[in-house]
Design an enzyme around this catalytic site. Sequence first.
Site, mmCIF file in Angstrom:
data_model
loop_
_atom_site.group_PDB
_atom_site.id
_atom_site.type_symbol
_atom_site.label_atom_id
_atom_site.label_comp_id
_atom_site.label_asym_id
_atom_site.label_seq_id
_atom_site.Cartn_x
_atom_site.Cartn_y
_atom_site.Cartn_z
ATOM 1 C CG PHE A 98 54.185 79.908 42.737
ATOM 2 C CD1 PHE A 98 55.335 80.392 43.333
ATOM 3 C CD2 PHE A 98 53.740 80.528 41.585
ATOM 4 C CE1 PHE A 98 56.026 81.473 42.805
ATOM 5 C CE2 PHE A 98 54.416 81.616 41.031
ATOM 6 C CZ PHE A 98 55.561 82.085 41.656
ATOM 7 C CB CYS A 99 53.884 82.412 46.439
ATOM 8 S SG CYS A 99 53.940 83.966 47.362
ATOM 9 C CB VAL A 100 50.476 82.519 49.995
ATOM 10 C CG1 VAL A 100 49.562 82.767 48.816
ATOM 11 C CG2 VAL A 100 49.646 82.286 51.248
ATOM 12 N N GLY A 110 52.076 77.449 48.435
ATOM 13 C CA GLY A 110 52.929 76.438 49.053
ATOM 14 C C GLY A 110 52.734 76.361 50.555
ATOM 15 C CG MET A 155 57.786 76.362 42.410
ATOM 16 S SD MET A 155 56.655 76.453 40.978
ATOM 17 C CE MET A 155 57.068 78.042 40.270
#
Length: 579
Positions: free
Chosen positions: A313-315, A317, A341
């Site tokens: 998710f976000c960073v 990811g 995500m």
Amino acid sequence: MSVTPEQSAEALQSMFKFGQSLAEGFFDFLGKQNAAMQQVAPASAPQIPLPETEELTRLQKDLAEAHARLWAAMSQARPGEPVEPVVKPQPGDRRFNAPDWSSSPVYDYIRQAYLLNADYLTKVADALPVADGRSKTRMQFLTRQYIDALAPSNFAATNPEFIRTALDSKGESITQGIKNLISDMEKGRISMTDDSAFEIGRNLATSPGSVIYENELIQLIQYAPLTEKVHKTPLLIVPPCINKFYIMDLQPANSLVRFVVEQGFTVFLVSWKNAKAEQAHFGWDDYLEKGPITALQVVRDITKVDKPNVLGFCVGGTILSSALAVLRAKGEDPAESLTLMTTLLDFSDAGEIGCLVDEASVAAREATIGKSGIFKGRELAQVFSSLRANDLIWQYVVGNYLKGKQPEAFDLLYWNSDSTNLAGPFLAWYLRNMYLENNLRVPGKLEMLGVKVDMGKVDLPAYLLAAREDHIVPWTSAYLVRQILGGETTFVLGASGHIAGAINPASKNRRSYWVGDSAASVPEEWLESATEKPGSWWLHWVEWLKTRGGPMVAARTKPGNAKYKVIEPAPGRYVKETA
């Protein structure tokens, strides 16, 4: 509202001069910003040009005419009759919604004059002859900060709601507002929610599970099964290290973790440590090795599954994808599938965060914390709040201090205020190589853990989720991940923003999402042929994940194994540490 011609002329002249003084003050503000950048990195700090004289003259003329129309409308209005607005707030701007603003001709005039001047400044910033897109976006961002800060709603003398609330409460709202201000000054931040309403482990991050591994940087949580049988292939979740992990596990009704466990998956999750002096020397490689790479190995050892499913998710990811590229470069086949995500791998358009990152700011970070040091989570939280200043700063300044109200209990805003420290070398490397130079998308450009990484070698099936109104990870940039990864990708676009678009619980099944089979290289082309589906994207994603979950087996009733024993119950110690 009867006035003499002399009063009309004086009012017009004063409001026009005020609009011009706003612009002059703003350019003085930009000049000081430029001077500061010159001191840090004189070779790279951009000069700030003014708009062309002809363009500026036209904007000033338009401003004067707009004020003339406003004054004419106000001066011709009869007492007690509503006045048709000359200018209206932008959609979603709730600062002037209260009837106090329109019922009084004085305050109606104040708000409309402000909106005219704000529009003028916005157009001046748009007209700046700046060729570089990032610099232009930065100027527009700074303009918005300046405009938002000067809103009449932010000041007691020009906010009729402050006056009405003070009268209705017989002054108690002023007393309480002062108490709220003192309390927030002691906290070092603006209160957005009732902090006493929440406690991690009591009514946040309550999904049952156990910490079965920890090192200097992470704890690894294994969640208890909620079904008798589970898919053989587990799921490892890597949340962002810039926030606490419990955004994935707020409360049972909106917990992504619980939802996945209820669907018959064994879920593991990385809980990042709130960096302190002991972690001050950690860099990007340390976050990869001690984070997802180690977590993957522990999950394999416990489940005896060589290729788990993984989600970032976000960073988180970006870190996870980088780790997979490292493992690929070392000849490993690390995972069955990848879910990202709201994640960037191509930072060519990095949203509003990107406009704040330039050579000067990165050089400053490298000079101060690039070799060792801590980037305070509170500073990062302030940056994110500034991206939506009216919603996340000024709304609470007005509510807490001018009106003396107590913020309502809201789990998402409690999480938003629970900031996390980062190791300085990690942050400095991330800012330069991702946001500033955009090196990750170039095969072989970056070396991580001793190997050159190529994101194209990450060729496992990938599910990519973006959010249409995301101001941190623009959905069009998240779409570009399809051109970087080497495997088959499924792209889904959720409604709403960075958090609300991602954490859209299936239990409520609200909002909508877009799906499509198009492989268009241009994101807007993909959207043209996509189909909007009502409800939560979680339901679509979990069906995709089930096809990669393997056969159903008896649920693992005991967490860990002989090597990885239970350390403590979930959510663990690390997530409770404050910045």
